[in-house]
Design a protein around this motif. Structure first.
Motif, mmCIF file in Angstrom:
data_model
loop_
_atom_site.group_PDB
_atom_site.id
_atom_site.type_symbol
_atom_site.label_atom_id
_atom_site.label_comp_id
_atom_site.label_asym_id
_atom_site.label_seq_id
_atom_site.Cartn_x
_atom_site.Cartn_y
_atom_site.Cartn_z
ATOM 1 N N UNK A 21 0.831 -1.203 0.000
ATOM 2 C CA UNK A 21 0.000 0.000 0.000
ATOM 3 C C UNK A 21 0.865 1.252 0.000
ATOM 4 N N UNK A 22 0.449 2.272 -0.766
ATOM 5 C CA UNK A 22 1.249 3.498 -0.841
ATOM 6 C C UNK A 22 0.513 4.721 -0.299
ATOM 7 N N UNK A 23 -0.826 4.686 -0.262
ATOM 8 C CA UNK A 23 -1.582 5.794 0.328
ATOM 9 C C UNK A 23 -2.965 5.307 0.722
ATOM 10 N N UNK A 24 -3.587 6.031 1.669
ATOM 11 C CA UNK A 24 -4.959 5.737 2.051
ATOM 12 C C UNK A 24 -5.796 6.996 1.853
ATOM 13 N N UNK A 25 -7.045 6.790 1.481
ATOM 14 C CA UNK A 25 -7.975 7.901 1.341
ATOM 15 C C UNK A 25 -9.006 7.772 2.447
ATOM 16 N N UNK A 26 -9.048 8.759 3.342
ATOM 17 C CA UNK A 26 -9.947 8.761 4.475
ATOM 18 C C UNK A 26 -11.373 8.981 3.998
ATOM 19 N N UNK A 31 -6.266 12.395 1.531
ATOM 20 C CA UNK A 31 -5.349 11.318 1.149
ATOM 21 C C UNK A 31 -4.073 11.448 1.967
ATOM 22 N N UNK A 32 -3.646 10.330 2.541
ATOM 23 C CA UNK A 32 -2.422 10.289 3.340
ATOM 24 C C UNK A 32 -1.438 9.318 2.705
ATOM 25 N N UNK A 33 -0.243 9.819 2.421
ATOM 26 C CA UNK A 33 0.814 8.967 1.879
ATOM 27 C C UNK A 33 1.374 8.090 3.000
#
Length: 81
Positions: A21-26, A31-33
């Motif tokens: 995984x490279x980023x998450x979208x809340x 978006x958090x890297x």
């Protein structure tokens, strides 16, 4: 009390089929890297429930757990009560 917060995740697949995984979208669209993956292993989320592959990640200098519970991703989150 913790509960599951399902998130969208951008994932890179290696030639060997490993998910990174490279980023998450809340849930609100932020978006958090993911700065670094510290550990990957099958594990249960004892407080939020469920199990799958646990990624221990460094996000904005803080250690966070991200779980892949096929077919969805979640982050344990403390309740508002």
């Amino acid at each position: 009390m913790e509960y599951k917060t399902y998130v969208s995740v951008t994932v890179h697949f290696t030639a060997q089929g490993r998910m990174i995984p490279s980023s998450i979208e809340w849930e609100d669209g932020r978006v958090y890297e993911i700065d670094k993956i510290l550990d990957v292993r099958p594990a249960a989320s004892l407080k939020a429930g469920g199990n799958g592959i646990r990624y221990v990640c460094l996000i904005q200098g803080r250690r966070r757990h991200l779980y892949y519970e096929n077919p969805r991703w979640f982050v344990p989150r403390k309740g508002l009560e």
